[in-house]
Design a protein around this motif. Structure first.
Motif, PDB file in Angstrom:
ATOM      1  N   SER A 200       0.207 -13.615   0.021  1.00  0.00           N
ATOM      2  CA  SER A 200      -0.745 -12.629   0.540  1.00  0.00           C
ATOM      3  C   SER A 200      -0.870 -11.395  -0.352  1.00  0.00           C
ATOM      4  CB  SER A 200      -0.335 -12.206   1.948  1.00  0.00           C
ATOM      5  OG  SER A 200       0.878 -11.491   1.918  1.00  0.00           O
ATOM      6  N   PHE A 201      -0.042 -11.284  -1.382  1.00  0.00           N
ATOM      7  CA  PHE A 201      -0.059 -10.079  -2.205  1.00  0.00           C
ATOM      8  C   PHE A 201      -1.387  -9.881  -2.927  1.00  0.00           C
ATOM      9  CE2 PHE A 201       0.779  -7.811  -6.215  1.00  0.00           C
ATOM     10  CZ  PHE A 201       1.114  -6.579  -5.668  1.00  0.00           C
ATOM     11  N   ALA A 202      -2.001 -10.942  -3.410  1.00  0.00           N
ATOM     12  CA  ALA A 202      -3.271 -10.807  -4.136  1.00  0.00           C
ATOM     13  C   ALA A 202      -4.352 -10.239  -3.215  1.00  0.00           C
ATOM     14  CB  ALA A 202      -3.698 -12.149  -4.721  1.00  0.00           C
ATOM     15  N   ALA A 203      -4.407 -10.708  -1.979  1.00  0.00           N
ATOM     16  CA  ALA A 203      -5.388 -10.173  -1.025  1.00  0.00           C
ATOM     17  C   ALA A 203      -5.089  -8.712  -0.708  1.00  0.00           C
ATOM     18  CB  ALA A 203      -5.391 -11.009   0.248  1.00  0.00           C
ATOM     19  N   PHE A 204      -3.815  -8.369  -0.606  1.00  0.00           N
ATOM     20  CA  PHE A 204      -3.413  -6.986  -0.376  1.00  0.00           C
ATOM     21  C   PHE A 204      -3.856  -6.106  -1.546  1.00  0.00           C
ATOM     22  CE2 PHE A 204      -0.167  -3.749  -1.319  1.00  0.00           C
ATOM     23  CZ  PHE A 204      -0.292  -2.938  -0.201  1.00  0.00           C
ATOM     24  N   LYS A 205      -3.650  -6.586  -2.740  1.00  0.00           N
ATOM     25  CA  LYS A 205      -4.019  -5.828  -3.931  1.00  0.00           C
ATOM     26  C   LYS A 205      -5.536  -5.647  -4.023  1.00  0.00           C
ATOM     27  CE  LYS A 205      -3.296  -4.039  -8.034  1.00  0.00           C
ATOM     28  NZ  LYS A 205      -2.813  -2.692  -8.150  1.00  0.00           N
ATOM     29  N   LYS A 206      -6.276  -6.669  -3.612  1.00  0.00           N
ATOM     30  CA  LYS A 206      -7.732  -6.625  -3.701  1.00  0.00           C
ATOM     31  C   LYS A 206      -8.346  -5.701  -2.653  1.00  0.00           C
ATOM     32  CE  LYS A 206     -11.554  -9.757  -4.428  1.00  0.00           C
ATOM     33  NZ  LYS A 206     -11.933 -11.166  -4.525  1.00  0.00           N
ATOM     34  N   ASN A 207      -7.709  -5.543  -1.512  1.00  0.00           N
ATOM     35  CA  ASN A 207      -8.234  -4.718  -0.425  1.00  0.00           C
ATOM     36  C   ASN A 207      -8.113  -3.239  -0.791  1.00  0.00           C
ATOM     37  OD1 ASN A 207      -8.873  -3.426   1.955  1.00  0.00           O
ATOM     38  ND2 ASN A 207      -7.679  -4.822   3.237  1.00  0.00           N
ATOM     39  N   GLN A 208      -9.235  -2.610  -1.062  1.00  0.00           N
ATOM     40  CA  GLN A 208      -9.244  -1.213  -1.489  1.00  0.00           C
ATOM     41  C   GLN A 208      -9.139  -0.228  -0.331  1.00  0.00           C
ATOM     42  OE1 GLN A 208      -9.043  -0.339  -4.691  1.00  0.00           O
ATOM     43  NE2 GLN A 208      -8.951  -2.532  -5.137  1.00  0.00           N
ATOM     44  N   THR A 209      -9.272  -0.706   0.917  1.00  0.00           N
ATOM     45  CA  THR A 209      -9.198   0.201   2.069  1.00  0.00           C
ATOM     46  C   THR A 209      -7.757   0.572   2.419  1.00  0.00           C
ATOM     47  OG1 THR A 209      -9.210  -1.640   3.643  1.00  0.00           O
ATOM     48  CG2 THR A 209     -11.349  -0.695   3.018  1.00  0.00           C
ATOM     49  N   ILE A 210      -6.796  -0.189   1.917  1.00  0.00           N
ATOM     50  CA  ILE A 210      -5.382   0.094   2.179  1.00  0.00           C
ATOM     51  C   ILE A 210      -4.895   1.113   1.152  1.00  0.00           C
ATOM     52  CG2 ILE A 210      -3.058  -0.858   2.299  1.00  0.00           C
ATOM     53  CD1 ILE A 210      -4.338  -3.566   2.968  1.00  0.00           C
ATOM     54  N   LYS A 211      -4.308   2.196   1.640  1.00  0.00           N
ATOM     55  CA  LYS A 211      -3.771   3.215   0.745  1.00  0.00           C
ATOM     56  C   LYS A 211      -2.464   2.709   0.140  1.00  0.00           C
ATOM     57  CE  LYS A 211      -2.287   7.959   0.460  1.00  0.00           C
ATOM     58  NZ  LYS A 211      -1.885   9.165   1.172  1.00  0.00           N
ATOM     59  N   LYS A 212      -2.398   2.739  -1.169  1.00  0.00           N
ATOM     60  CA  LYS A 212      -1.205   2.283  -1.899  1.00  0.00           C
ATOM     61  C   LYS A 212      -0.651   3.474  -2.678  1.00  0.00           C
ATOM     62  CE  LYS A 212      -3.531  -2.118  -2.294  1.00  0.00           C
ATOM     63  NZ  LYS A 212      -4.914  -1.827  -2.033  1.00  0.00           N
ATOM     64  N   PRO A 213       0.486   4.027  -2.234  1.00  0.00           N
ATOM     65  CA  PRO A 213       0.995   5.244  -2.875  1.00  0.00           C
ATOM     66  C   PRO A 213       1.440   5.049  -4.320  1.00  0.00           C
ATOM     67  CG  PRO A 213       2.454   4.534  -1.097  1.00  0.00           C
ATOM     68  CD  PRO A 213       1.277   3.628  -1.101  1.00  0.00           C
ATOM     69  N   PHE A 214       1.857   3.867  -4.680  1.00  0.00           N
ATOM     70  CA  PHE A 214       2.193   3.606  -6.086  1.00  0.00           C
ATOM     71  C   PHE A 214       1.775   2.182  -6.428  1.00  0.00           C
ATOM     72  CE2 PHE A 214       5.843   2.030  -3.823  1.00  0.00           C
ATOM     73  CZ  PHE A 214       6.222   0.898  -4.520  1.00  0.00           C
ATOM     74  N   LYS A 215       1.515   1.966  -7.696  1.00  0.00           N
ATOM     75  CA  LYS A 215       1.042   0.658  -8.150  1.00  0.00           C
ATOM     76  C   LYS A 215       1.896   0.183  -9.315  1.00  0.00           C
ATOM     77  CE  LYS A 215      -3.715   1.610  -6.852  1.00  0.00           C
ATOM     78  NZ  LYS A 215      -5.090   1.716  -7.295  1.00  0.00           N
ATOM     79  N   ILE A 216       2.387  -1.016  -9.187  1.00  0.00           N
ATOM     80  CA  ILE A 216       3.134  -1.631 -10.283  1.00  0.00           C
ATOM     81  C   ILE A 216       2.170  -2.444 -11.138  1.00  0.00           C
ATOM     82  CG2 ILE A 216       4.917  -3.303 -10.868  1.00  0.00           C
ATOM     83  CD1 ILE A 216       6.412  -2.374  -8.357  1.00  0.00           C
ATOM     84  N   PHE A 217       1.321  -3.222 -10.470  1.00  0.00           N
ATOM     85  CA  PHE A 217       0.322  -4.019 -11.172  1.00  0.00           C
ATOM     86  C   PHE A 217      -0.977  -3.228 -11.174  1.00  0.00           C
ATOM     87  CE2 PHE A 217       3.266  -7.055  -9.227  1.00  0.00           C
ATOM     88  CZ  PHE A 217       3.739  -7.667 -10.367  1.00  0.00           C
ATOM     89  N   LYS A 218      -1.453  -2.872 -12.349  1.00  0.00           N
ATOM     90  CA  LYS A 218      -2.636  -2.007 -12.459  1.00  0.00           C
ATOM     91  C   LYS A 218      -3.932  -2.755 -12.178  1.00  0.00           C
ATOM     92  CE  LYS A 218      -0.150   1.480 -13.613  1.00  0.00           C
ATOM     93  NZ  LYS A 218       0.265   2.380 -12.597  1.00  0.00           N
ATOM     94  N   SER A 219      -3.967  -4.048 -12.500  1.00  0.00           N
ATOM     95  CA  SER A 219      -5.213  -4.791 -12.300  1.00  0.00           C
ATOM     96  C   SER A 219      -5.008  -5.907 -11.281  1.00  0.00           C
ATOM     97  CB  SER A 219      -5.688  -5.388 -13.628  1.00  0.00           C
ATOM     98  OG  SER A 219      -4.842  -6.442 -14.024  1.00  0.00           O
ATOM     99  N   TYR A 220      -6.112  -6.307 -10.661  1.00  0.00           N
ATOM    100  CA  TYR A 220      -6.068  -7.412  -9.710  1.00  0.00           C
ATOM    101  C   TYR A 220      -5.704  -8.704 -10.430  1.00  0.00           C
ATOM    102  CZ  TYR A 220      -7.652 -11.131  -6.651  1.00  0.00           C
ATOM    103  OH  TYR A 220      -7.710 -12.277  -5.902  1.00  0.00           O
ATOM    104  N   HIS A 221      -6.178  -8.869 -11.661  1.00  0.00           N
ATOM    105  CA  HIS A 221      -5.900 -10.082 -12.436  1.00  0.00           C
ATOM    106  C   HIS A 221      -4.399 -10.274 -12.657  1.00  0.00           C
ATOM    107  CE1 HIS A 221      -6.815 -13.371 -15.137  1.00  0.00           C
ATOM    108  NE2 HIS A 221      -6.045 -12.821 -16.052  1.00  0.00           N
ATOM    109  N   SER A 222      -3.700  -9.216 -13.033  1.00  0.00           N
ATOM    110  CA  SER A 222      -2.250  -9.342 -13.243  1.00  0.00           C
ATOM    111  C   SER A 222      -1.535  -9.612 -11.919  1.00  0.00           C
ATOM    112  CB  SER A 222      -1.686  -8.092 -13.915  1.00  0.00           C
ATOM    113  OG  SER A 222      -1.816  -6.966 -13.075  1.00  0.00           O
TER     114      SER A 222
END
Length: 183
Positions: free
Chosen positions: A99-121
Motif C-alpha cells: 500500500s505504500f505506493a498508493a500512500f505516496k501517490k495520494n497528495q491529500t495526506i500530509k507527510k511531514p518528511f519524505k525519504i523517497f522524493k519521487s513516486y517512481h522510486s
C-alpha cells in the motif's frame, strides 16, 4: 574486550526483546477500537496496556514452562505454533509495503518528511519489498514439502488461515454490537 562486547550484546538484545514484546501490543491496542477487545484488555494505564501485557506475559510464561517441562509432545506442539506464525507474522508487512505506493501517490495526506522524493522510486521499492517478502513466504511454505515434510507445509498454510478466521470472527462480533462504529 570480549566480556564488554558480550555484556553490551546481552543488554542490547534484552532491550530489543522487551521492545519487540511491548511495542506491537501497545500499537494494536491503541490503534483499534476499545470495543474490539474483550473485558479490560483495552484499558491503557500509565501509557501501557497493562491488562493485555499481563495476558501476554501469562501466555508466554506458560508456553516456556510447557516446552521446558512438557516433554516431546509439548516441543512438537510449540514447533507447530512456530510454523503457523512464521508466515502469518509477515503477511501484514506485505500489505503495508504493497500500500505504500498508493500512500505516496495520494497528495491529500500530509507527510511531514519524505525519504523517497519521487513516486517512481517509491513504486520501485514497493515492488521490491513486497516481492521479496512474498518470495520468502512462498519458499517458507513450499520448501518443507519439497524436502518431503508435507506436515510443515500444511501447518504453515494453516497458520494464516486460522489467524485470519479468528480476526474476522472478532471483527464480525464487534460490528454486531449496537454501540460499535465502523472505523
Amino acid at each position: 574486550m570480549d566480556r564488554f562486547f558480550g555484556i553490551s550484546t546481552v543488554l542490547a538484545l534484552t532491550g530489543a526483546f522487551f521492545t519487540l514484546a511491548y511495542a506491537p501490543l501497545k500499537q494494536i491496542i491503541e490503534g483499534t477500537s476499545k470495543e474490539l477487545w474483550p473485558g479490560k484488555m483495552s484499558i491503557v494505564e500509565d501509557g501501557m496496556p497493562k491488562n493485555a501485557m499481563g495476558v501476554q506475559y501469562t501466555v508466554v510464561v506458560a508456553m516456556i514452562l510447557l516446552v521446558s517441562f512438557g516433554g516431546e509432545a509439548a516441543v512438537k506442539f510449540f514447533n507447530k505454533l512456530v510454523l503457523m506464525t512464521n508466515v502469518a507474522m509477515t503477511l501484514p508487512y506485505m500489505f503495508i509495503s504493497a500500500s505504500f505506493a498508493a500512500f505516496k501517490k495520494n497528495q491529500t495526506i500530509k507527510k511531514p518528511f519524505k525519504i523517497f522524493k519521487s513516486y517512481h522510486s517509491a513504486l520501485i521499492w514497493t515492488v521490491m519489498v513486497t516481492f521479496t517478502v512474498g518470495f520468502a513466504n512462498f519458499f517458507t511454505i513450499i520448501q518443507p514439502a519439497i524436502d518431503g515434510d508435507l506436515s510443515s507445509t500444511i501447518w504453515s498454510i494453516a497458520g494464516p488461515l486460522f489467524f485470519s478466521i479468528v480476526a474476522l470472527l472478532r471483527y464480525t462480533n464487534y460490528e454486531r454490537k449496537p454501540n460499535s462504529v465502523t472505523p
